[in-house]
Design an enzyme around this catalytic site. Structure first.
Site, PDB file in Angstrom:
ATOM      1  N   GLU A  24       3.397   1.874 -11.186  1.00 18.91           N
ATOM      2  CA  GLU A  24       2.925   0.504 -10.934  1.00 18.91           C
ATOM      3  C   GLU A  24       2.230   0.434  -9.574  1.00 18.91           C
ATOM      4  OE1 GLU A  24       5.965  -2.541 -10.404  1.00 18.91           O
ATOM      5  OE2 GLU A  24       4.540  -4.078 -11.011  1.00 18.91           O
ATOM      6  N   SER A  28      12.607  -7.669 -13.137  1.00 20.87           N
ATOM      7  CA  SER A  28      13.145  -8.659 -12.189  1.00 20.87           C
ATOM      8  C   SER A  28      13.993  -9.712 -12.889  1.00 20.87           C
ATOM      9  CB  SER A  28      12.006  -9.375 -11.476  1.00 20.87           C
ATOM     10  OG  SER A  28      11.184  -8.460 -10.823  1.00 20.87           O
ATOM     11  N   GLN A  72       6.409  -6.047 -18.383  1.00 14.63           N
ATOM     12  CA  GLN A  72       7.472  -5.265 -17.742  1.00 14.63           C
ATOM     13  C   GLN A  72       8.591  -6.217 -17.343  1.00 14.63           C
ATOM     14  OE1 GLN A  72       7.050  -5.032 -13.783  1.00 14.63           O
ATOM     15  NE2 GLN A  72       7.967  -3.061 -13.383  1.00 14.63           N
ATOM     16  N   SER A 127       4.945 -10.966 -15.803  1.00 13.26           N
ATOM     17  CA  SER A 127       3.502 -11.191 -15.951  1.00 13.26           C
ATOM     18  C   SER A 127       3.071 -10.883 -17.374  1.00 13.26           C
ATOM     19  CB  SER A 127       2.728 -10.277 -14.997  1.00 13.26           C
ATOM     20  OG  SER A 127       3.135 -10.491 -13.678  1.00 13.26           O
ATOM     21  N   GLU A 141       7.436  -5.732   2.532  1.00 11.96           N
ATOM     22  CA  GLU A 141       8.567  -5.212   3.331  1.00 11.96           C
ATOM     23  C   GLU A 141       9.197  -4.007   2.622  1.00 11.96           C
ATOM     24  OE1 GLU A 141       8.202  -8.429   2.535  1.00 11.96           O
ATOM     25  OE2 GLU A 141       7.781  -9.322   4.494  1.00 11.96           O
TER      26      GLU A 141
HETATM   27  C1  LIG Z   1       2.406 -12.104  -8.946  1.00 11.96           C
HETATM   28  C2  LIG Z   1       3.735 -11.491  -9.312  1.00 11.96           C
HETATM   29  C3  LIG Z   1       3.861 -10.779 -10.489  1.00 11.96           C
HETATM   30  C4  LIG Z   1       5.094 -10.233 -10.848  1.00 11.96           C
HETATM   31  N1  LIG Z   1       5.200  -9.574 -12.037  1.00 11.96           N
HETATM   32  C5  LIG Z   1       6.387  -9.056 -12.408  1.00 11.96           C
HETATM   33  C6  LIG Z   1       6.528  -8.421 -13.675  1.00 11.96           C
HETATM   34  O1  LIG Z   1       5.582  -8.363 -14.470  1.00 11.96           O
HETATM   35  N2  LIG Z   1       7.738  -7.928 -14.022  1.00 11.96           N
HETATM   36  C7  LIG Z   1       8.811  -7.981 -13.189  1.00 11.96           C
HETATM   37  O2  LIG Z   1       9.865  -7.469 -13.553  1.00 11.96           O
HETATM   38  N3  LIG Z   1       8.719  -8.593 -11.982  1.00 11.96           N
HETATM   39  C8  LIG Z   1       7.536  -9.135 -11.584  1.00 11.96           C
HETATM   40  N4  LIG Z   1       7.415  -9.782 -10.369  1.00 11.96           N
HETATM   41  C9  LIG Z   1       8.606  -9.920  -9.527  1.00 11.96           C
HETATM   42  C10 LIG Z   1       8.569  -9.055  -8.274  1.00 11.96           C
HETATM   43  O3  LIG Z   1       8.776  -7.704  -8.580  1.00 11.96           O
HETATM   44  C11 LIG Z   1       9.641  -9.613  -7.341  1.00 11.96           C
HETATM   45  O4  LIG Z   1       9.273 -10.944  -6.991  1.00 11.96           O
HETATM   46  C12 LIG Z   1       9.767  -8.781  -6.094  1.00 11.96           C
HETATM   47  O5  LIG Z   1      10.307  -7.525  -6.386  1.00 11.96           O
HETATM   48  C13 LIG Z   1      10.644  -9.483  -5.029  1.00 11.96           C
HETATM   49  O6  LIG Z   1      11.842  -9.897  -5.562  1.00 11.96           O
HETATM   50  P1  LIG Z   1      12.374 -11.392  -5.333  1.00 11.96           P
HETATM   51  O7  LIG Z   1      11.272 -12.319  -5.707  1.00 11.96           O
HETATM   52  O8  LIG Z   1      13.670 -11.522  -6.032  1.00 11.96           O
HETATM   53  O9  LIG Z   1      12.574 -11.529  -3.763  1.00 11.96           O
HETATM   54  P2  LIG Z   1      13.818 -11.000  -2.921  1.00 11.96           P
HETATM   55  O10 LIG Z   1      14.163  -9.614  -3.326  1.00 11.96           O
HETATM   56  O11 LIG Z   1      14.893 -12.030  -2.963  1.00 11.96           O
HETATM   57  O12 LIG Z   1      13.191 -10.934  -1.458  1.00 11.96           O
HETATM   58  C14 LIG Z   1      13.079 -12.081  -0.615  1.00 11.96           C
HETATM   59  C15 LIG Z   1      12.524 -11.629   0.728  1.00 11.96           C
HETATM   60  O13 LIG Z   1      13.444 -10.701   1.351  1.00 11.96           O
HETATM   61  C16 LIG Z   1      12.783  -9.469   1.682  1.00 11.96           C
HETATM   62  N5  LIG Z   1      13.682  -8.334   1.480  1.00 11.96           N
HETATM   63  C17 LIG Z   1      14.522  -8.140   0.423  1.00 11.96           C
HETATM   64  N6  LIG Z   1      15.184  -6.973   0.566  1.00 11.96           N
HETATM   65  C18 LIG Z   1      14.748  -6.424   1.740  1.00 11.96           C
HETATM   66  C19 LIG Z   1      15.034  -5.210   2.437  1.00 11.96           C
HETATM   67  N7  LIG Z   1      15.921  -4.333   1.961  1.00 11.96           N
HETATM   68  N8  LIG Z   1      14.382  -4.964   3.605  1.00 11.96           N
HETATM   69  C20 LIG Z   1      13.476  -5.862   4.105  1.00 11.96           C
HETATM   70  N9  LIG Z   1      13.168  -7.025   3.490  1.00 11.96           N
HETATM   71  C21 LIG Z   1      13.775  -7.300   2.323  1.00 11.96           C
HETATM   72  C22 LIG Z   1      11.610  -9.394   0.706  1.00 11.96           C
HETATM   73  O14 LIG Z   1      10.565  -8.561   1.208  1.00 11.96           O
HETATM   74  C23 LIG Z   1      11.195 -10.867   0.601  1.00 11.96           C
HETATM   75  O15 LIG Z   1      10.364 -11.212   1.686  1.00 11.96           O
HETATM   76  C24 LIG Z   1       6.212 -10.369  -9.993  1.00 11.96           C
HETATM   77  C25 LIG Z   1       6.084 -11.098  -8.802  1.00 11.96           C
HETATM   78  C26 LIG Z   1       4.866 -11.657  -8.458  1.00 11.96           C
HETATM   79  C27 LIG Z   1       4.753 -12.459  -7.195  1.00 11.96           C
END
Ligand SMILES: Cc1cc2nc3c(=O)[nH]c(=O)nc-3n(C[C@H](O)[C@H](O)[C@H](O)COP(=O)(O)OP(=O)(O)OC[C@H]3O[C@@H](n4cnc5c(N)ncnc54)[C@H](O)[C@@H]3O)c2cc1C
Length: 402
Positions: A229, A114, A111, A146, A371
């Site tokens: 998901e 991100s 998928q 992933s 969150e």
């Molecule tokens: C093990 C793993 C597998 C994954 N697999 C996939 C995959 O297969 N495909 C894919 O597309 N993505 C995947 N991801 C990505 C995942 O969806 C993102 O890491 C996740 O959505 C968070 O985005 P970010 O890392 O950019 O963090 P950010 O969005 O930058 O967030 C940083 C921090 O800010 C907080 N935050 C952000 N916005 C808000 C809000 N509005 N209110 C309160 N808090 C907030 C978050 O909770 C977090 O603590 C995976 C991630 C992990 C860890």
């Protein structure tokens, strides 16, 4: 005959025709699909029986009881997301091409939502798809994808109109991961393994026939994928029944401790975790029962949130019980696993407690952070006021994305 009786009869037929001890997993999953026990809420002929999705529990629990292998960790994105998205938005031809091989894991999916600047706020993504006749030309970068290294196909959300507000200018495609211009690079995690990847698209040509949903309606398709998901992430934790989830590692370790180390403070903590595991299990049963038939709603976030935090807490307790050994990781070898989350959630002989501790930190982020799950539950289940938003009506191209 009641729905339950029908399902029970079919499961027994499956076990008679394909005993799990003598049948290969792929053959078993194929027969499960043919009997309509793959995704029970899907229409007949598409892996389902058109029944209430809660009936899937009857299948999963019986298969678990007899030790049948689960395909969820092998093809999480396929079984949990691609299948339901194809049933909701695909043509009959696409469904017959993909559904059965997806369930048998002959086709594995990833998928690609991100991006480096778009995780929680995935609608802000920048990967561009530009129309060229009957094709789309894709350029951009995805991250945290992933299992992309084993996937044949990927679900892709891309920007097709930068002059629309961010949620409106997106379209949804599926992409052949082996075609020219798609580059998959490993991202190494703190366990040493690279379960996820970065993907670079350079002039990747996708036929318009590989679009799901209307041009510009990609956000709605993506929401369907994400709801599935979250439900699926909850299901992975729930598949295991009472004392069968990660709590079993804590119980096993506790029973092996010398009596003088089983102090009341630790016993108290273990009891709290045991109660949590039951609360998680029963809350998910309830969430599933209250879920509307067919398309999962925001209730899926309940299971996803509770399961991921519970897994994290149990592994933290387990590592504390291990004492100094808890600080030692068995190895830091670079591996690209072909099964997701096996070191934390797989069969007991594959689980590595220290790596499980490290892996389950990520479970509270993947599939939407805790969150974000709390925001969804607050707004869409509890009806609390929405978070203030300032960019919903601004064209994406005018947003400050620094
Ligand atoms: C093990 C793993 C597998 C994954 N697999 C996939 C995959 O297969 N495909 C894919 O597309 N993505 C995947 N991801 C990505 C995942 O969806 C993102 O890491 C996740 O959505 C968070 O985005 P970010 O890392 O950019 O963090 P950010 O969005 O930058 O967030 C940083 C921090 O800010 C907080 N935050 C952000 N916005 C808000 C809000 N509005 N209110 C309160 N808090 C907030 C978050 O909770 C977090 O603590 C995976 C991630 C992990 C860890």
């Amino acid at each position: 005959m009641s729905e339950r009786a029908l399902v029970e009869e079919r499961v027994e037929q499956l076990l008679r025709d394909c005993p799990p001890t003598t049948t290969s997993p792929r053959e078993l999953w194929g027969a499960q699909f043919d009997l309509g026990l793959a995704w029970i809420q899907f229409p007949e002929g598409k892996g389902g029986l058109g029944l209430d999705p809660g009936m899937q529990d009857v299948v999963d629990e019986r298969l678990l009881e007899v030790g049948a292998p689960s395909n969820l960790l092998v093809n999480m994105m396929g079984v949990g997301m691609a299948g339901p998205t194809l049933v909701a938005f695909g043509t009959p031809e696409q469904q017959s091409q993909f559904l059965r091989p997806t369930f048998t894991c002959d086709i594995v999916w990833c998928q690609m939502f991100s991006e480096p600047g778009a995780g929680s706020d995935v609608a802000a993504l920048a990967t561009r798809a530009e129309r060229d006749g009957d094709e789309w030309v894709v350029n951009g970068q995805k991250v945290w994808t992933s299992m992309a290294h084993v996937a044949q196909w990927g679900l892709l959300l891309a920007r097709t109109d930068p002059d629309q507000p961010k949620h409106k200018g997106l379209s949804y495609f599926y992409v052949d991961m082996h075609q020219p211009g798609v580059e998959v690079r490993p991202l190494r995690q703190m366990t040493g393994e690279a379960e996820f990847n970065e993907i670079f698209f350079t002039d990747v040509r996708i036929p318009d026939s590989q679009r799901l949903g209307a041009v510009g309606d990609g956000w709605n398709v993506a929401i369907a994928t994400l709801m599935n998901e979250r439900t699926m992430l909850g299901r992975v934790g729930k598949l295991t029944g009472q004392e069968g989830g990660v709590i079993r590692h804590a119980l096993r370790l506790w029973s092996q401790l010398p009596p003088d180390e089983r102090d009341v403070a630790r016993r108290d903590e273990l009891m709290r975790l045991w109660i949590d595991s039951e609360i998680v299990r029963l809350t998910m049963v309830r969430a599933e029962q209250s879920r509307s038939q067919g398309t999962p709603g925001p209730e899926g976030s309940i299971g996803r949130l509770l399961v991921s935090e519970h897994q994290r807490d149990v592994f933290e307790f387990v590592v504390n019980l291990l004492g100094a050994d808890g600080m030692l990781i068995s190895d830091y070898e670079m591996r690209r696993p072909d099964v997701i989350g096996e070191t934390a959630l797989g069969p007991d002989d594959k689980v590595d407690l220290q790596k499980g501790f490290l892996t389950t930190r990520g479970s509270t982020i993947g599939g939407g952070t805790t969150e974000i799950s709390r925001n969804i539950l607050g707004e869409r289940v509890l009806g609390l006021p929405k978070e203030p938003v300032t960019d919903r009506d601004v064209p994406w191209s005018k947003l400050d994305r620094a």
